[in-house]
Motif scaffolding. Structure first.
Motif, mmCIF file in Angstrom:
data_model
loop_
_atom_site.group_PDB
_atom_site.id
_atom_site.type_symbol
_atom_site.label_atom_id
_atom_site.label_comp_id
_atom_site.label_asym_id
_atom_site.label_seq_id
_atom_site.Cartn_x
_atom_site.Cartn_y
_atom_site.Cartn_z
ATOM 1 N N SER A 1 29.764 54.182 39.832
ATOM 2 C CA SER A 1 29.485 52.966 39.070
ATOM 3 C C SER A 1 30.746 52.463 38.373
ATOM 4 O O SER A 1 30.984 51.249 38.317
ATOM 5 N N LEU A 2 31.570 53.371 37.867
ATOM 6 C CA LEU A 2 32.835 52.954 37.267
ATOM 7 C C LEU A 2 33.741 52.324 38.315
ATOM 8 O O LEU A 2 34.343 51.269 38.079
ATOM 9 N N THR B 1 34.940 45.220 40.967
ATOM 10 C CA THR B 1 34.383 43.896 40.703
ATOM 11 C C THR B 1 35.220 43.149 39.681
ATOM 12 O O THR B 1 35.485 41.950 39.839
ATOM 13 N N GLY B 2 35.664 43.832 38.630
ATOM 14 C CA GLY B 2 36.504 43.201 37.622
ATOM 15 C C GLY B 2 37.827 42.725 38.183
ATOM 16 O O GLY B 2 38.302 41.634 37.852
ATOM 17 N N ILE B 3 38.437 43.525 39.044
ATOM 18 C CA ILE B 3 39.711 43.151 39.655
ATOM 19 C C ILE B 3 39.537 41.936 40.568
ATOM 20 O O ILE B 3 40.313 40.978 40.505
ATOM 21 N N VAL B 4 38.512 41.966 41.407
ATOM 22 C CA VAL B 4 38.302 40.879 42.365
ATOM 23 C C VAL B 4 37.930 39.582 41.655
ATOM 24 O O VAL B 4 38.505 38.522 41.929
ATOM 25 N N LEU B 5 36.969 39.639 40.730
ATOM 26 C CA LEU B 5 36.575 38.430 40.018
ATOM 27 C C LEU B 5 37.702 37.903 39.137
ATOM 28 O O LEU B 5 37.908 36.687 39.046
ATOM 29 N N GLY B 6 38.430 38.800 38.486
ATOM 30 C CA GLY B 6 39.566 38.370 37.680
ATOM 31 C C GLY B 6 40.643 37.707 38.513
ATOM 32 O O GLY B 6 41.191 36.670 38.132
ATOM 33 N N GLY B 7 40.950 38.285 39.657
ATOM 34 C CA GLY B 7 41.936 37.674 40.555
ATOM 35 C C GLY B 7 41.488 36.320 41.071
ATOM 36 O O GLY B 7 42.290 35.385 41.181
ATOM 37 N N PHE B 8 40.206 36.193 41.357
ATOM 38 C CA PHE B 8 39.670 34.920 41.841
ATOM 39 C C PHE B 8 39.730 33.854 40.742
ATOM 40 O O PHE B 8 40.115 32.714 40.995
ATOM 41 N N ILE B 9 39.379 34.235 39.527
ATOM 42 C CA ILE B 9 39.444 33.289 38.406
ATOM 43 C C ILE B 9 40.902 32.880 38.144
ATOM 44 O O ILE B 9 41.189 31.710 37.881
ATOM 45 N N GLY B 10 41.826 33.813 38.243
ATOM 46 C CA GLY B 10 43.238 33.483 38.092
ATOM 47 C C GLY B 10 43.719 32.534 39.167
ATOM 48 O O GLY B 10 44.496 31.612 38.901
ATOM 49 N N TRP B 11 43.259 32.740 40.393
ATOM 50 C CA TRP B 11 43.630 31.860 41.495
ATOM 51 C C TRP B 11 43.071 30.453 41.271
ATOM 52 O O TRP B 11 43.747 29.456 41.547
ATOM 53 N N LEU B 12 41.840 30.369 40.768
ATOM 54 C CA LEU B 12 41.248 29.060 40.485
ATOM 55 C C LEU B 12 41.971 28.345 39.347
ATOM 56 O O LEU B 12 42.069 27.121 39.344
ATOM 57 N N ILE C 1 42.270 41.399 32.480
ATOM 58 C CA ILE C 1 41.130 41.056 31.627
ATOM 59 C C ILE C 1 39.823 41.486 32.296
ATOM 60 O O ILE C 1 38.917 42.012 31.644
ATOM 61 N N GLY C 2 39.725 41.311 33.610
ATOM 62 C CA GLY C 2 38.532 41.747 34.350
ATOM 63 C C GLY C 2 38.328 43.249 34.278
ATOM 64 O O GLY C 2 37.198 43.728 34.148
ATOM 65 N N VAL C 3 39.410 44.017 34.348
ATOM 66 C CA VAL C 3 39.311 45.476 34.252
ATOM 67 C C VAL C 3 38.847 45.885 32.854
ATOM 68 O O VAL C 3 37.992 46.765 32.703
ATOM 69 N N VAL C 4 39.395 45.242 31.826
ATOM 70 C CA VAL C 4 38.990 45.556 30.454
ATOM 71 C C VAL C 4 37.508 45.248 30.258
ATOM 72 O O VAL C 4 36.766 46.053 29.669
ATOM 73 N N TYR D 1 30.927 49.249 31.368
ATOM 74 C CA TYR D 1 30.631 50.637 31.731
ATOM 75 C C TYR D 1 30.248 51.467 30.504
ATOM 76 O O TYR D 1 29.331 52.272 30.556
ATOM 77 N N LYS D 2 30.954 51.227 29.398
ATOM 78 C CA LYS D 2 30.630 51.980 28.177
ATOM 79 C C LYS D 2 29.285 51.574 27.598
ATOM 80 O O LYS D 2 28.658 52.357 26.902
#
Length: 85
Positions: A10-11, A17-28, A73-76, A82-83
């Motif tokens: 799960s972690l 998911t955080g990396i992919v979504l964060g990268g996508f938001i940065g690209w946008l 930011i997505g990883v954070v 997760y916590k």
């Protein structure tokens, strides 16, 4: 406490998911003047793919990773979620 829900998979999935979504938001956000800092980052890896020819088997290996502010930011955010599980 639901400790059974907290496991390595799960972690891993939340971080991915955080990396992919964060990268996508940065690209946008790269063309928006006040949000362009989200796409600021560093790219590293192999500039040329590695080729291995064994006669009957050909393997090509390449790896490039781009770390941006939005992916951090997505990883954070993924760690915070997760916590909370």
């Amino acid at each position: 406490m639901r400790n059974s829900a907290k496991n390595g998979w799960s972690l891993f999935l939340l971080l991915l998911t955080g990396i992919v979504l964060g990268g996508f938001i940065g690209w946008l956000a790269k063309d928006v003047a006040y949000l362009s800092w989200l796409n600021y980052g560093q790219q590293f890896g192999f500039s040329e793919p590695f080729h291995l020819n064994l006669g009957i088997l050909k393997i090509t290996f390449g790896l490039t990773i781009k770390i941006t502010m939005s992916s951090i930011i997505g990883v954070v955010l993924a760690i915070i979620v997760y916590k909370k599980l």
